[in-house]
Design an enzyme around this catalytic site. Sequence first.
Site, PDB file in Angstrom:
ATOM      1  N   VAL A 118       0.824  -1.212   0.000  1.00  0.00           N
ATOM      2  CA  VAL A 118       0.000   0.000   0.000  1.00  0.00           C
ATOM      3  C   VAL A 118       0.856   1.259   0.000  1.00  0.00           C
ATOM      4  CG1 VAL A 118      -1.586   1.325   1.479  1.00  0.00           C
ATOM      5  CG2 VAL A 118      -2.012  -1.090   1.024  1.00  0.00           C
TER       6      VAL A 118
ATOM      7  N   ASP B 258      10.607   3.155   5.830  1.00  0.00           N
ATOM      8  CA  ASP B 258      10.285   1.790   6.277  1.00  0.00           C
ATOM      9  C   ASP B 258      11.384   1.330   7.233  1.00  0.00           C
ATOM     10  OD1 ASP B 258       8.236  -0.505   4.829  1.00  0.00           O
ATOM     11  OD2 ASP B 258       9.772  -1.243   6.213  1.00  0.00           O
TER      12      ASP B 258
ATOM     13  N   THR C 164      -1.683  -4.339   9.688  1.00  0.00           N
ATOM     14  CA  THR C 164      -2.623  -4.512  10.805  1.00  0.00           C
ATOM     15  C   THR C 164      -3.093  -5.973  10.759  1.00  0.00           C
ATOM     16  OG1 THR C 164      -4.289  -3.529   9.330  1.00  0.00           O
ATOM     17  CG2 THR C 164      -3.448  -2.138  11.092  1.00  0.00           C
TER      18      THR C 164
ATOM     19  N   CYS D  90      -6.135  -9.056   3.561  1.00  0.00           N
ATOM     20  CA  CYS D  90      -7.353  -8.296   3.863  1.00  0.00           C
ATOM     21  C   CYS D  90      -8.570  -9.166   4.188  1.00  0.00           C
ATOM     22  CB  CYS D  90      -7.683  -7.385   2.683  1.00  0.00           C
ATOM     23  SG  CYS D  90      -6.422  -6.129   2.426  1.00  0.00           S
TER      24      CYS D  90
ATOM     25  N   ARG E  24       0.669 -14.629   1.822  1.00  0.00           N
ATOM     26  CA  ARG E  24       0.083 -14.370   3.144  1.00  0.00           C
ATOM     27  C   ARG E  24      -1.319 -14.956   3.273  1.00  0.00           C
ATOM     28  NH1 ARG E  24       1.153  -8.025   3.745  1.00  0.00           N
ATOM     29  NH2 ARG E  24       0.632  -8.151   1.548  1.00  0.00           N
TER      30      ARG E  24
HETATM   31  N1  LIG Z   1      -2.172  -5.263   0.425  1.00  0.00           N
HETATM   32  C1  LIG Z   1      -3.410  -4.956   0.145  1.00  0.00           C
HETATM   33  O1  LIG Z   1      -3.964  -5.411  -0.848  1.00  0.00           O
HETATM   34  C2  LIG Z   1      -4.183  -3.967   0.992  1.00  0.00           C
HETATM   35  C3  LIG Z   1      -5.339  -3.394   0.455  1.00  0.00           C
HETATM   36  C4  LIG Z   1      -6.047  -2.488   1.220  1.00  0.00           C
HETATM   37  C5  LIG Z   1      -5.624  -2.190   2.520  1.00  0.00           C
HETATM   38  N2  LIG Z   1      -4.504  -2.790   3.022  1.00  0.00           N
HETATM   39  C6  LIG Z   1      -4.099  -2.419   4.381  1.00  0.00           C
HETATM   40  O2  LIG Z   1      -2.989  -1.522   4.299  1.00  0.00           O
HETATM   41  C7  LIG Z   1      -2.083  -1.726   5.401  1.00  0.00           C
HETATM   42  C8  LIG Z   1      -0.693  -2.035   4.874  1.00  0.00           C
HETATM   43  O3  LIG Z   1      -0.763  -3.234   4.119  1.00  0.00           O
HETATM   44  P1  LIG Z   1       0.387  -3.689   3.129  1.00  0.00           P
HETATM   45  O4  LIG Z   1      -0.186  -4.783   2.300  1.00  0.00           O
HETATM   46  O5  LIG Z   1       1.006  -2.523   2.461  1.00  0.00           O
HETATM   47  O6  LIG Z   1       1.432  -4.314   4.165  1.00  0.00           O
HETATM   48  P2  LIG Z   1       2.932  -4.797   3.858  1.00  0.00           P
HETATM   49  O7  LIG Z   1       3.245  -5.828   4.849  1.00  0.00           O
HETATM   50  O8  LIG Z   1       3.081  -5.086   2.384  1.00  0.00           O
HETATM   51  O9  LIG Z   1       3.814  -3.514   4.142  1.00  0.00           O
HETATM   52  C9  LIG Z   1       3.885  -2.883   5.364  1.00  0.00           C
HETATM   53  C10 LIG Z   1       5.269  -2.263   5.521  1.00  0.00           C
HETATM   54  O10 LIG Z   1       5.274  -1.534   6.732  1.00  0.00           O
HETATM   55  C11 LIG Z   1       6.564  -1.667   7.301  1.00  0.00           C
HETATM   56  N3  LIG Z   1       6.483  -1.301   8.704  1.00  0.00           N
HETATM   57  C12 LIG Z   1       5.959  -1.990   9.745  1.00  0.00           C
HETATM   58  N4  LIG Z   1       6.041  -1.264  10.865  1.00  0.00           N
HETATM   59  C13 LIG Z   1       6.611  -0.083  10.521  1.00  0.00           C
HETATM   60  C14 LIG Z   1       6.953   1.091  11.234  1.00  0.00           C
HETATM   61  N5  LIG Z   1       6.683   1.207  12.522  1.00  0.00           N
HETATM   62  N6  LIG Z   1       7.546   2.093  10.569  1.00  0.00           N
HETATM   63  C15 LIG Z   1       7.809   1.978   9.232  1.00  0.00           C
HETATM   64  N7  LIG Z   1       7.516   0.895   8.515  1.00  0.00           N
HETATM   65  C16 LIG Z   1       6.904  -0.114   9.141  1.00  0.00           C
HETATM   66  C17 LIG Z   1       6.952  -3.097   7.027  1.00  0.00           C
HETATM   67  O11 LIG Z   1       8.358  -3.258   7.101  1.00  0.00           O
HETATM   68  C18 LIG Z   1       6.384  -3.303   5.624  1.00  0.00           C
HETATM   69  O12 LIG Z   1       7.359  -3.041   4.622  1.00  0.00           O
HETATM   70  C19 LIG Z   1      -2.704  -2.843   6.233  1.00  0.00           C
HETATM   71  O13 LIG Z   1      -3.503  -2.293   7.227  1.00  0.00           O
HETATM   72  C20 LIG Z   1      -3.583  -3.577   5.229  1.00  0.00           C
HETATM   73  O14 LIG Z   1      -4.646  -4.248   5.847  1.00  0.00           O
HETATM   74  C21 LIG Z   1      -3.763  -3.651   2.281  1.00  0.00           C
END
Ligand SMILES: NC(=O)c1ccc[n+]([C@@H]2O[C@H](COP(=O)([O-])OP(=O)(O)OC[C@H]3O[C@@H](n4cnc5c(N)ncnc54)[C@H](O)[C@@H]3O)[C@@H](O)[C@H]2O)c1
Length: 388
Positions: free
Chosen positions: A11, A30, A78, A250, A317
């Site tokens: 995201v 990150d 999350t 999700c 995942r």
């Molecule tokens: N992937 C999807 O399709 C999608 C779609 C809609 C919403 N979301 C939501 O968006 C959010 C992020 O999802 P994602 O898929 O991008 O996750 P992801 O795991 O791909 O990426 C999250 C990133 O955050 C980093 N991170 C964790 N803690 C951190 C911190 N304290 N400071 C800086 N970086 C940190 C991790 O190292 C990781 O690279 C989640 O809540 C998810 O539910 C995801």
Amino acid sequence: MKISVIGQGYVGLSLAVSAAKVGHQVIGFDINQNLISNLKEQESHVEGIELAGIENYIPTNNADDLINSDIVIIAVPTPLDSSRHPDLSFLISACEIISSNVKKQALIINESTSFPGTLRDLISKNIEDSTGLNHLYAASPERVDPGNLLWNQKNTPRLVAGLSDEATEKAADFYSSFCDHVVKVSSPEIAEAAKLFENTFRQVNIAMVNELAQISHGLDINVREVLDAAATKPFGFMKFNPSLGVGGHCIPVDPSYLSFAAENAGIDASFIDLANEINLEMPSYVANRISNDVGGLNGKKVLVAGLSYKANVADLRESPSLLLIDALEVLGADVIKHDPLVANTSPIVTCDVAILAVAHDSINKEALINSAPYIFDCTGTLTNVEGL
Ligand SMILES: NC(=O)c1ccc[n+]([C@@H]2O[C@H](COP(=O)([O-])OP(=O)(O)OC[C@H]3O[C@@H](n4cnc5c(N)ncnc54)[C@H](O)[C@@H]3O)[C@@H](O)[C@H]2O)c1
């Protein structure tokens, strides 16, 4: 404007690139050092996101770079903890990083999915408590659908709501710079709940159609034909397809956030919990059905094709294929894993049973059909074989 995005995963990186492309100065922060090293080499880990030629995007592990941000966007995981309750530790650590490093008043936007009240009661309190800078706060839950070629960040309507009118307006202005439809709603809680309900709607409908697949098999009728027939009704019906279950970050996770919020409010979310159970049981339903068909799986070579959670993405995942492999192994099968998108997996080989779990375009369907005397298709892609 200087925009900082906390979390450069699926995201956060997609958002950072969209914002940079329309001219914002973007810091992509990150905590993962390998990830940032790759991004500095312009190596993107997200399908369809190219970094070459984007100059105003700076990936970093250094939280000092967040200083003087005008807008800080949180896009951290999350997930659920081992008891399937919300794990808010990443959100809390993002708040700590913002508190210690953002030194002027900023608009802080949460894009991470969480239950109603997260922006107001967790994020704004955690940040304000330690700084007193009076930041503005807004929620804008991300809706991106990985691998969807039709709907993207530009044309998918985006919900926005702030803790104040000023925050709502500023957040709406920002998203309007790269998104065609910004929808302002009356409170962050509405936006947060809408996001959870959207994914719960999918979870529940997928569970219902998976139950129909089991009923249809018991009645000896073809579930796909039933669904095609029902889908000729032009109103009041929406078609969902049976599958091995739900996966990714999700659909299997977000409904549990809603159910957790319900539980805290003293309300029983039994419908959501049941849907979750039905989907989680699909891999073992499939393993048992195959075992019955072939007279037991003990010692048999079983090829599982498609390990990720959905077609044409590499994301493992919460993938139901992994639960299927466990269920097959419990029944004594010798499992061979095949996925052209996942490193270190086997090619298609001769075996006793072959299962198409997820239908990536890059899986050779003909070779798969010829690999075993018994084929099971979880995807509705193959003809004249057993399946859902
Ligand atoms: N992937 C999807 O399709 C999608 C779609 C809609 C919403 N979301 C939501 O968006 C959010 C992020 O999802 P994602 O898929 O991008 O996750 P992801 O795991 O791909 O990426 C999250 C990133 O955050 C980093 N991170 C964790 N803690 C951190 C911190 N304290 N400071 C800086 N970086 C940190 C991790 O190292 C990781 O690279 C989640 O809540 C998810 O539910 C995801």
